[in-house]
Design an enzyme around this catalytic site. Sequence first.
Site: not given
Length: 228
Positions: A24, A80, A97
């Site tokens: 990520c 994250h 996201d």
Amino acid sequence: MATSTMEHHTTVEASLFNHTPYYCEENVYLLCKKLCSDGIANPEGSDLFVVFISNEKKQIPLWHQKASKRADGIVLWDYHVICIKINQGGDTPIVLDLDSSLPFPSPLASYVSETIRPSFQLFSDYNRLFRVVHAPVFLRCFASDRRHMKDSDGNWNEEPPLHEPIVAEDGTVHNLNEYITISSANAIIDAINSDSISSVKDAIFTQKYGVVIKENQLEELFSQISLE
């Protein structure tokens, strides 16, 4: 800069952006680059912020994640990373996201309500902390040689992205740990208000690793950051 459809919260195809599962931080790095180059964000990314979510235990529950096998989409990540974009004219900030099943992008308030779920009572070990870094600083300083994704024998835990590892402008090859190591001891304790926002903004805009805030301060912070 041309007016972006994202400023009016029209859904944009997440598939237009590079996405490698479990990477990520690199996904968000490339997303910021593309938002700038495509004219969706300011050319230097001054309206973008990179937000790392983690805690001391590296156990953070987030809902509506595509990687989940549950109906509510909950995943317990070690960390994250998301992107938050602020807009001209006081429009609500939006969250990008690439791992979320929510609309892309989502208004910050909706994202917090649906993904963070602050009203959901959690054990203290699962409380989320947020490291907020201004995108221009992040794009200059971040580096990852992906060592964290290899086992003790040097084998990949997850297949890496096809692009080359990210090297910082100063030649640093890996500093991901400094971004994802987040402690409540480093979080802003005081309320973010008109008296403190100036020093908080200065830190975000100048510090390599930004500032650490608690989950109840995320919306408060972005309600007081504006494009000048």
